[in-house]
Design a protein around this motif. Structure first.
Motif, PDB file in Angstrom:
ATOM      1  N   LEU A  84      -7.744  59.413   5.935  1.00 43.04           N
ATOM      2  CA  LEU A  84      -8.974  59.410   6.673  1.00 43.04           C
ATOM      3  C   LEU A  84      -9.312  58.324   7.201  1.00 43.04           C
ATOM      4  N   SER A 124      -8.634  59.872  13.206  1.00 44.68           N
ATOM      5  CA  SER A 124     -10.421  60.336  14.028  1.00 44.68           C
ATOM      6  C   SER A 124     -10.525  61.174  12.881  1.00 44.68           C
ATOM      7  N   ASP A 125     -10.544  61.723  11.618  1.00 47.08           N
ATOM      8  CA  ASP A 125     -11.534  62.059  10.789  1.00 47.08           C
ATOM      9  C   ASP A 125     -11.741  60.597   9.823  1.00 47.08           C
ATOM     10  N   THR A 127     -16.578  62.687   8.585  1.00 50.06           N
ATOM     11  CA  THR A 127     -16.255  64.164   8.879  1.00 50.06           C
ATOM     12  C   THR A 127     -14.828  65.110   8.044  1.00 50.06           C
ATOM     13  N   GLY A 128     -14.190  63.872   6.911  1.00 48.74           N
ATOM     14  CA  GLY A 128     -12.730  64.724   6.828  1.00 48.74           C
ATOM     15  C   GLY A 128     -13.499  65.663   5.716  1.00 48.74           C
ATOM     16  N   ALA A 166     -15.162  68.057   6.654  1.00 45.96           N
ATOM     17  CA  ALA A 166     -14.618  69.869   7.677  1.00 45.96           C
ATOM     18  C   ALA A 166     -14.067  70.082   6.138  1.00 45.96           C
ATOM     19  N   HIS A 213      -3.393  65.993   6.258  1.00 50.33           N
ATOM     20  CA  HIS A 213      -3.961  65.764   7.585  1.00 50.33           C
ATOM     21  C   HIS A 213      -4.717  64.299   7.611  1.00 50.33           C
TER      22      HIS A 213
END
Ligand SMILES: [Zn+2]
Length: 358
Positions: free
Chosen positions: A61, A71-72, A76-77, A80, A315
């Motif tokens: 992240l 980008s997370d 936001t990560g 999500a 991720h």
């Protein structure tokens, strides 16, 4: 604050039954049929599955990379993740060359603290193992609660450590009761193949894949397992993608060695045919790259056989605009001219050579 989840089908590692769950504060205080309790909030879960929160042990992240960030953010990560039922993520702190582990951790904490929505923890990547770093391993384990130390056998000149450093790190981590995790691909071979393809003007996303053949991962997975066996240090291979690497671990089990293996969802469901297009293939550029169908079958078999214990995501998202930076770099290498000096911009670039050989 209390919550009563009524009539859900509760799935645990061992059981599958319908019952109520009563939560007080952040603790499940009772599970049973028709619980005689009053709650601030009641959720009717009839006909629904109720799982424990998932843990994703491999995310990046707001990770600094090539002048940009994944980008997370931590906010936001984790948000999500919660939408998918994953309540805990484990992010990777990356030590820079010459930096202390303490400062690297402070850097990551500055972005994560107070912004995450779900639970989180850290692995720490050791990219510069020296006497100072060695002295910090104990501090990380005992004072910071970080017990897993990530290493890179690839990304030569940036994140990669050599075998001398690896052995030294493993001995210290074993002593302190931790675990060494690894991005297991042969950095020297990849460095050679990347330079070769670049010199031949082969710069499409397909060559990202062809610069990291299966043998690079199989060899490094075996070498890592051997060093873990020699030092007695617990070892964990992240994002395994292929049959050859899994066979290296299978080989290690013959001497009763336990090597922990993680794969990621994308390696189970996508394959390298996605690279057989022009720059569009950059959407699937990741390291290690996607592999073949036969590798998917091996990984599924590895899960069934207990050789693969963890399925994570790795991720590490980049927006398409960020991926386009790769096309600019390709352009620079092809022409020897900086993109900015030839008035190039992302929307006008077309016509990259379609790679056809494998
Ligand atoms: Zn990763």
């Amino acid at each position: 604050m209390s919550i009563l989840i009524k009539n859900g089908r509760i799935i645990t590692a061992a059981d599958d039954y319908v019952a109520d769950i009563f939560i007080e504060g952040e603790t499940i205080s009772a599970i049973g049929k028709n619980l005689p309790v009053q709650a601030d909030t009641v959720i009717d879960a009839t006909g629904k599955l109720v799982f424990p929160g998932g843990i994703d042990p491999h995310v990046h992240l707001a990770m600094p990379f090539m002048g940009t960030f994944s980008s997370d953010t931590h906010e936001t990560g984790t948000r999500a993740a919660l939408f998918g039922g994953t309540t805990t993520v484990i992010d990777f702190v990356l030590q820079k060359q010459g930096q202390s582990l303490k400062d690297a951790l402070a850097d990551w904490n500055s972005r994560a603290r107070g912004t995450t929505v779900g639970d989180y923890s850290f692995h720490i990547a050791v990219t510069d193992f020296n006497e100072d770093t060695k002295a910090e391993i104990k501090v990380m384990v005992e004072e910071e609660g970080i017990t897993s130390f990530k290493t890179f056998m690839a990304y030569k000149g940036a994140l990669m450590i050599d075998d001398r450093q690896m052995i030294g790190l493993m001995q210290e981590v074993k002593k302190q009761g931790g675990m060494v995790t690894v991005h297991a691909t042969n950095g020297d071979v990849i460095d050679y193949l990347t330079a070769k393809h670049r010199s031949e003007g082969k710069l499409t996303p397909l060559y990202h894949y062809l610069s990291q053949p299966e043998v690079t991962e199989a060899e490094a997975s075996g070498r890592f397992s051997d060093m873990a066996d020699y030092t007695g240090c617990p070892g964990y291979i992240v994002h395994m993608t292929c049959e050859g690497a899994l066979n290296a671990v299978r080989h290690a089990t013959r001497r009763n060695q336990k090597v922990f293996v993680e794969t990621c969802i994308q390696y189970l469901v996508l394959d390298a045919s996605l690279y057989e297009q022009n720059f569009e293939g950059a959407k699937w550029v990741m390291s290690p790259p996607l592999r073949e169908k036969k590798d998917q079958q091996s990984l599924w078999a590895g899960i069934n056989q207990g050789l693969v214990q963890v399925v994570a995501t790795d991720h590490c998202p980049f927006m398409w605009e960020q991926k386009l930076m790769g096309r600019m770099i390709s352009r620079k290498f092809r022409t020897g001219i900086q993109p900015s000096k030839i008035g190039w911009n992302c929307s006008t670039a077309r016509g990259f050579t379609k790679a056809t050989s494998r």
